[in-house]
Structure formats: structure tokens, C-alpha cells
Design an enzyme around this catalytic site. Structure first.
Site, PDB file in Angstrom:
ATOM      1  CG  ASN A 173      -9.030 -38.228 -19.926  1.00  0.00           C
ATOM      2  OD1 ASN A 173      -9.955 -38.704 -19.275  1.00  0.00           O
ATOM      3  ND2 ASN A 173      -7.942 -38.920 -20.215  1.00  0.00           N
ATOM      4  CG  HIS A 204      -3.678 -40.764 -18.822  1.00  0.00           C
ATOM      5  ND1 HIS A 204      -4.410 -41.845 -19.285  1.00  0.00           N
ATOM      6  CD2 HIS A 204      -2.376 -41.145 -18.885  1.00  0.00           C
ATOM      7  CE1 HIS A 204      -3.582 -42.828 -19.609  1.00  0.00           C
ATOM      8  NE2 HIS A 204      -2.349 -42.431 -19.369  1.00  0.00           N
ATOM      9  NE  ARG A 230     -18.456 -47.477 -24.919  1.00  0.00           N
ATOM     10  CZ  ARG A 230     -19.562 -47.938 -25.497  1.00  0.00           C
ATOM     11  NH1 ARG A 230     -20.749 -47.650 -24.978  1.00  0.00           N
ATOM     12  NH2 ARG A 230     -19.505 -48.667 -26.591  1.00  0.00           N
ATOM     13  CB  SER A 277     -12.677 -41.106  -5.986  1.00  0.00           C
ATOM     14  OG  SER A 277     -11.669 -41.155  -6.978  1.00  0.00           O
ATOM     15  CD  GLU A 300      -6.146 -40.114 -10.398  1.00  0.00           C
ATOM     16  OE1 GLU A 300      -5.540 -40.942 -11.098  1.00  0.00           O
ATOM     17  OE2 GLU A 300      -7.290 -40.322  -9.943  1.00  0.00           O
ATOM     18  CB  THR A 352      -7.026 -34.373 -29.494  1.00  0.00           C
ATOM     19  OG1 THR A 352      -6.041 -35.338 -29.095  1.00  0.00           O
ATOM     20  CG2 THR A 352      -6.680 -33.008 -28.929  1.00  0.00           C
ATOM     21  CD  GLN A 382      -8.452 -43.040  -5.783  1.00  0.00           C
ATOM     22  OE1 GLN A 382      -8.322 -43.497  -4.647  1.00  0.00           O
ATOM     23  NE2 GLN A 382      -9.327 -43.520  -6.650  1.00  0.00           N
ATOM     24  CG  LEU A 400     -15.568 -40.198 -25.962  1.00  0.00           C
ATOM     25  CD1 LEU A 400     -15.449 -38.871 -25.224  1.00  0.00           C
ATOM     26  CD2 LEU A 400     -17.020 -40.645 -26.028  1.00  0.00           C
ATOM     27  CD  GLU A 436      -1.925 -39.200 -31.540  1.00  0.00           C
ATOM     28  OE1 GLU A 436      -0.907 -39.861 -31.267  1.00  0.00           O
ATOM     29  OE2 GLU A 436      -1.897 -38.129 -32.181  1.00  0.00           O
ATOM     30  CG  LEU A 437      -6.011 -43.273 -25.978  1.00  0.00           C
ATOM     31  CD1 LEU A 437      -7.400 -42.970 -25.438  1.00  0.00           C
ATOM     32  CD2 LEU A 437      -5.738 -44.775 -25.994  1.00  0.00           C
ATOM     33  CG  ASP A 438      -4.686 -41.205 -22.934  1.00  0.00           C
ATOM     34  OD1 ASP A 438      -5.710 -40.604 -22.563  1.00  0.00           O
ATOM     35  OD2 ASP A 438      -4.491 -42.409 -22.693  1.00  0.00           O
ATOM     36  CB  SER A 476      -1.285 -35.773 -17.311  1.00  0.00           C
ATOM     37  OG  SER A 476       0.036 -36.230 -17.121  1.00  0.00           O
TER      38      SER A 476
END
Length: 217
Positions: free
Chosen positions: A112, A114, A96, A15, A179, A146, A176, A98, A148-150, A141
């Protein structure tokens, strides 16, 4: 104005990809989506990209039919990014994790989207966790990716007030809608150099993140 070249990684319905496509085609954003990569073969985001005539690659399985491992996915994706040479990679519903090696090798910044007000509620099930905690505010957000996740620098956020007794699905739908407003707003700031990204650092003299109260209709 020179168009910001964007590559998008997706896993789901797409979306937010559609919001980017619509803004690009209508001339509302100075962007060019140069390619889309999906790690899910039947993700509806693939259909959206194909319908828009955007180069689209599905990397979901290896020749023996097994799910493609993350290292193989990253190898092929990096080859595509080096071919497409985007100015920015956008993870839009990409599901996924990375590797640090891949993130370091990508030839441009990655951002990203989130569904929480980072640094709160990193990871999954954000809406359920917000309701369980009794938080009064929630939102979404856009942050720099990076290892480190989020945990990368948060660029922009959109905020709403949590309604009493609302379900996690209703809250998800309300977020949403935010977003769909925050993503093009953020891309416009980057395209117009209001937010200047290099590979790892935000070169910006204003306090981040930009936090917005946006209408969720």
C-alpha cells in the site's frame, strides 16, 4: 527478465496507476498490470485502465443499487485475484479497509502507498495533521498490507522538508510528486528481487525502510 504481474486496487483518480501504466508501456519497468479493481464506479482510475486496455472490474454496487458491502466486495475481488494470479497486489489510492480474513486469503503479497512517514500519521488527513503538529519532515511510504491498518513492514519512503506557512493542499501536491517517483522505484526493487516478498515476511538482508530524498520539483 520475467515481468512482475501486478493487480491494482483503486478508488480515486488513479495518478499512481497512470505512473505504473506509463512505465509499463514505455518498458521502463519489468511489470505487467494484469487487472484493476475499483470500488468506485466513476473513479477516473477506471478510465485510465480502460484507455490502456487493461482488464478492469468495478465492484461498487449490488443489483438493487445499494453500495456493495465490504464482504461482498472482498468475495468478488478474491475470485478475480485467484483468476488473474498476480505476483503482487498494489493498493493505489484504495479507500476501503480490508478484513484480516481477506488479507490472509489473497494469494500473494499486498503493498500500500500511504501519504506519511509511517509509523507516524496512520489513517486519514495526514497532511493536515503534519502541519498542525509542526513537523519539519513529511513524505510517503510503501508498506506491506497487514490486518492492522497502516502497520505492516515499511519498504520504502520518500522524504521532503515541510515549508513554512504552506497549505495542506500544496503539501499534498508536493507529496504526490514524491509518490510518483517512489512507486516505480519500489516496484523495480521488487521486480529485480532487491526486495523479496513472500506472503507475510520481507526476506531482505538490508535495513528497511529504504529512505530517499527525492525531488518534488
Amino acid at each position: 527478465m520475467k515481468k512482475l504481474k501486478i493487480a491494482v486496487l483503486v478508488s480515486g483518480s488513479g495518478s499512481n496507476l497512470q505512473v505504473m501504466i506509463d512505465a509499463m508501456q514505455a518498458g521502463r519497468l519489468p511489470i505487467e498490470i494484469v487487472g484493476v479493481v475499483s470500488n468506485v464506479a466513476d473513479a477516473y482510475a477506471v478510465t485510465r485502465a480502460n484507455n490502456a486496455g487493461i482488464r478492469t472490474v468495478v465492484l461498487s454496487h449490488v443489483p438493487n443499487g445499494k453500495k456493495m458491502g465490504i464482504k461482498t466486495f472482498e468475495k468478488h475481488t478474491l475470485e478475480l485475484l485467484n483468476e488473474w494470479m498476480p505476483d503482487l497486489v498494489v493498493l493505489a489510492g484504495f479507500m476501503r479497509v480490508l478484513s484480516a480474513e481477506f488479507i490472509a486469503a489473497v494469494p500473494c503479497a499486498m503493498i500500500n502507498l500511504h501519504p506519511s512517514l509511517l509509523p507516524n500519521y496512520k489513517g486519514l488527513d495526514t497532511h493536515e495533521r503534519v502541519l498542525k503538529s509542526g513537523d519539519k519532515l513529511h513524505g510517503c511510504s510503501v508498506h506491506v498490507v497487514t490486518a492492522e491498518l497502516d502497520a505492516g513492514q515499511v519498504l520504502t519512503q520518500a522524504v521532503l522538508a515541510v515549508k513554512q506557512n504552506e497549505s495542506s493542499e500544496l503539501l499534498r501536491l508536493r507529496v504526490q510528486k514524491l509518490e510518483h517517483q517512489l512507486v516505480p522505484f519500489t516496484l523495480e526493487l521488487i521486480a529485480k528481487d532487491v526486495l523479496s516478498l513472500d506472503k507475510d515476511v520481507i526476506s531482505d538482508n538490508l535495513a528497511l525502510p529504504y529512505r530517499l530524498w527525492l525531488s518534488d520539483y
